[in-house]
Design a protein around this motif. Sequence first.
Motif, mmCIF file in Angstrom:
data_model
loop_
_atom_site.group_PDB
_atom_site.id
_atom_site.type_symbol
_atom_site.label_atom_id
_atom_site.label_comp_id
_atom_site.label_asym_id
_atom_site.label_seq_id
_atom_site.Cartn_x
_atom_site.Cartn_y
_atom_site.Cartn_z
ATOM 1 N N GLY A 73 -17.617 7.755 -1.247
ATOM 2 C CA GLY A 73 -18.056 6.270 -1.334
ATOM 3 C C GLY A 73 -18.160 6.173 0.070
ATOM 4 N N LYS A 74 -18.471 4.525 0.043
ATOM 5 C CA LYS A 74 -18.902 3.988 1.396
ATOM 6 C C LYS A 74 -18.506 2.557 1.069
ATOM 7 N N ILE A 75 -18.370 2.148 2.409
ATOM 8 C CA ILE A 75 -18.172 0.573 2.439
ATOM 9 C C ILE A 75 -19.275 0.166 3.350
ATOM 10 N N SER A 76 -19.563 -1.361 3.219
ATOM 11 C CA SER A 76 -20.701 -1.888 4.011
ATOM 12 C C SER A 76 -20.020 -2.809 5.120
ATOM 13 N N VAL A 77 -20.262 -2.325 6.194
ATOM 14 C CA VAL A 77 -19.774 -3.423 7.549
ATOM 15 C C VAL A 77 -20.748 -4.015 8.515
ATOM 16 N N LEU A 78 -20.423 -4.996 9.206
ATOM 17 C CA LEU A 78 -21.408 -5.473 9.888
ATOM 18 C C LEU A 78 -21.480 -4.498 11.202
ATOM 19 N N GLU A 79 -22.710 -4.327 11.734
ATOM 20 C CA GLU A 79 -22.869 -3.337 12.936
ATOM 21 C C GLU A 79 -22.053 -4.146 14.121
ATOM 22 N N ASN A 80 -22.330 -5.396 14.147
ATOM 23 C CA ASN A 80 -21.795 -6.134 15.206
ATOM 24 C C ASN A 80 -21.021 -7.316 14.578
ATOM 25 N N HIS A 92 -19.594 5.842 5.289
ATOM 26 C CA HIS A 92 -19.393 6.964 4.128
ATOM 27 C C HIS A 92 -17.913 7.441 4.453
ATOM 28 N N PHE A 93 -17.184 7.827 3.324
ATOM 29 C CA PHE A 93 -15.942 8.511 3.337
ATOM 30 C C PHE A 93 -15.730 9.520 1.988
ATOM 31 N N ALA A 94 -14.876 10.436 2.093
ATOM 32 C CA ALA A 94 -14.875 11.460 1.198
ATOM 33 C C ALA A 94 -13.289 11.372 0.962
ATOM 34 N N ARG A 134 -2.171 18.744 1.338
ATOM 35 C CA ARG A 134 -2.846 18.408 -0.065
ATOM 36 C C ARG A 134 -2.268 18.628 -1.109
ATOM 37 N N GLN A 135 -1.191 19.415 -1.139
ATOM 38 C CA GLN A 135 -0.317 19.558 -2.245
ATOM 39 C C GLN A 135 -0.022 18.274 -3.063
ATOM 40 N N GLN A 136 0.454 17.218 -2.129
ATOM 41 C CA GLN A 136 1.284 16.080 -2.651
ATOM 42 C C GLN A 136 0.519 14.872 -2.060
ATOM 43 N N ARG A 137 -0.507 15.000 -1.270
ATOM 44 C CA ARG A 137 -1.193 13.560 -0.802
ATOM 45 C C ARG A 137 -2.746 14.082 -0.312
ATOM 46 N N ASP A 138 -3.338 12.823 -0.726
ATOM 47 C CA ASP A 138 -4.860 12.725 -0.532
ATOM 48 C C ASP A 138 -5.251 13.189 0.854
ATOM 49 N N ILE A 139 -6.348 13.880 0.978
ATOM 50 C CA ILE A 139 -6.909 13.772 2.582
ATOM 51 C C ILE A 139 -8.091 12.988 2.630
ATOM 52 N N LEU A 140 -8.084 12.170 3.398
ATOM 53 C CA LEU A 140 -9.355 11.260 3.553
ATOM 54 C C LEU A 140 -9.869 11.563 4.800
ATOM 55 N N LEU A 141 -11.487 11.524 4.623
ATOM 56 C CA LEU A 141 -12.184 11.943 5.795
ATOM 57 C C LEU A 141 -13.322 10.793 6.034
ATOM 58 N N ILE A 142 -13.581 10.361 6.874
ATOM 59 C CA ILE A 142 -14.560 9.183 7.092
ATOM 60 C C ILE A 142 -15.571 9.641 8.264
ATOM 61 N N ASP A 143 -16.677 9.518 8.055
ATOM 62 C CA ASP A 143 -17.879 9.975 9.005
ATOM 63 C C ASP A 143 -17.834 8.572 9.723
ATOM 64 N N GLN A 144 -17.241 8.519 11.046
ATOM 65 C CA GLN A 144 -17.365 7.758 11.913
ATOM 66 C C GLN A 144 -18.736 7.154 12.154
#
Length: 532
Positions: A73-80, A92-94, A134-144
Motif C-alpha cells: 500500500g501507500k500513503i500520501s504525505v506533504l513533501e514539505n 510505499h510500504f509492504a 514473522r511466525q507471530q508478528r507482521d514484518i513491515l517494510l517502508i521505502d523511505q
Amino acid sequence: MINRKFVNTALAERINRPGLCHSLTLTSRWFIAAISILLANYSYADTPEVNLAAAAKTSACYLDGLDEQLQCGKISVLENPKLTDGKRIDIHFAILPAIKNTHPGEALLAIAGGPGQSAIENAAGFNRMLSKVRQQRDILLIDQRGTGQSNILSCDDDTTELLNMNDDDIDVIAMTEKCLAHIDADITQYGSNSALKDFEAVRKFLGYQKLHLYGISYGTRMAQLYMRHYPEALLTVTLDGVVPMQQSVVAIGSSIERGLNVLWRDCKSTPACQQQFPELADEFNKVDMLLAKAPISQQVRDPLTDELSDFLLTRGKFSGAIRMAMYMPNIRALIPHAIHQAAQGNYQPILGIYTLTADSTGIAIGMHASVVCGEDIHRITSQMRKDAKDSYISGNMLEGLEKTCQAWPMPSESENFSEPIHSDIPTLLLSGELDPATPPNWGALAQEKLTHSKHFIAPYATHGVAGQSCGNDLVAQLVEQGSVKDINGECLQKDVRRSFYLNANTVEALPVVKTPTDIETTAPANTAADKE
C-alpha cells in the motif's frame, strides 16, 4: 550507511556466476567510488493470516524473491509539511503477514541501510532473516522517502563502459549539479527526521499500536531517531551494524583501514592462507603504489561475454573493489588470491571482484546526498581531516563527499541531532568484529545512555550480524520476551568464517606446515556490555 545490500536473490545471482553487465550509469559508478558511506549486506512459509486492520488499507502484491502473496500500500504525505497546499508524495510500504498472527497490534519495522536503499526491494532478505519473528508478528517494510517507490531521488546518466572508465577523470561537482538539475523534488525535505514522520504516519495508518524495530547500518540511525521522538510507539529495538548518533558517518574511512588490518590478521592466523600469501599486506601496498603513479591497462576476459576486452584498472577501482568485497563473507574470501595475482601482474581476479561489487549497492544517490550533506559533512573534525590525509581510501572518500555537498544545498542539522540516545527501551546491539564499516566501538558508543541494553560482538561476522549468524535468533528472542535480560551471545562464538580461496577454484589447504605459535588462530572474544 553504507550500507552492503542484502544478498538478495539478485545479488546472489551475481555472486554465483561470473557475469555482470559490463556497463552501468556513470553517475552510479561515480557515486559508489566517491560518496558511498554505509551499506547493508544479507544474502523463503505457510499461507499467512493477515492483520485485518491493515488488510483493509492494502492490496495483494508480489515482491521479487518471494513467491507468496503479500500486502502492499501507500500513503500520501506533504513533501514539505510547512506548505499545506504544497506538493504531495507517496510513501510505499509492504507487509509480510505473520504466519499465525497472535499479536495483531504489533509489527516489526525493518529499516534498510544506505542511506538510500529500498526496504521493499530487500524483502526477500528481510523475510529470510526475520522468519522466526514473522511466525507471530507482521514484518513491515517502508521505502523511505527518496528511495525505492517513494519518490526516488535517482541520478541516471548515459551508460559508460565499466571496464574502460577512468574514474579519476570524473568531475564530481559537475556530475552532482547535473544530477540535481534533473531531480523534481525539494531535496531539503529528504533528511532522516523528515522520513521519520513518514514512518510514524504509516504505523498509525495501519493501526499498529506498537512496533519492534530492526535497523541495519544507516537504518540504525533511523531506529535511534525513532527512539528519541516516538518512544511510546516502541516495544523493542535491534541495532545491527551500529551507527551511533554521536558519529559522523564520514568517519567510516578509518573503519575501512581497520577492516583491512583485520583481513591481514585473519590471513596471517590461518595456516593455509599464510602459507600461500605470506606477504599479503605488502602485495596490497605494492599494487596500490603502482596504481598511484598511473592506471594500468590490460587485456582481460570480459566477465559477461568471455571475450578479450581492455580493462583500465585505476587506484580507485582497486581500493573500491577490495573495500566493497570486505562487506560480504563469501567475496571477502576471494581477496587474498585477487591481491596476490594483481601483485604478479594478473588483474583478472580483481576484475571479477570489481564487477561483483560495482553496482550492487542499490543506492538512491540523491537521497544519500541529502542525508550525508545535511547530517554528517559539517561534523568533520580537524583530526578526521588529518587522518584522511594518511589514507588514500579515506582521503578520496572525504574529497568526494565534500565536493558533492558543495553542489548539494542541504541545510545542516542542529547540534542536538548528534546527542546520544537516552532510552530504557529494551535494545539489542550487534557488531561484527570483521565489519569494515561500523566497527564494534561504534556499538559501544551508541550504548552509552541505553539503560536496558546488551551489546554483542560477533567474532566472525562482517557487516550485518543477524544475516550471517545466530543473531537472527537473538532478535526473535528479544521480540518475544520484550527484554534483554535472558539474552546471551554464546551462539555467536560458532565459527562461520569462509575459508580463503587459495587459487581461482578451491579453498583446499596446501600440505600443512607446522604453524608458528605467534600465528595460532584465536577468535576474538565475544563481549557483551549489559545494562538491565
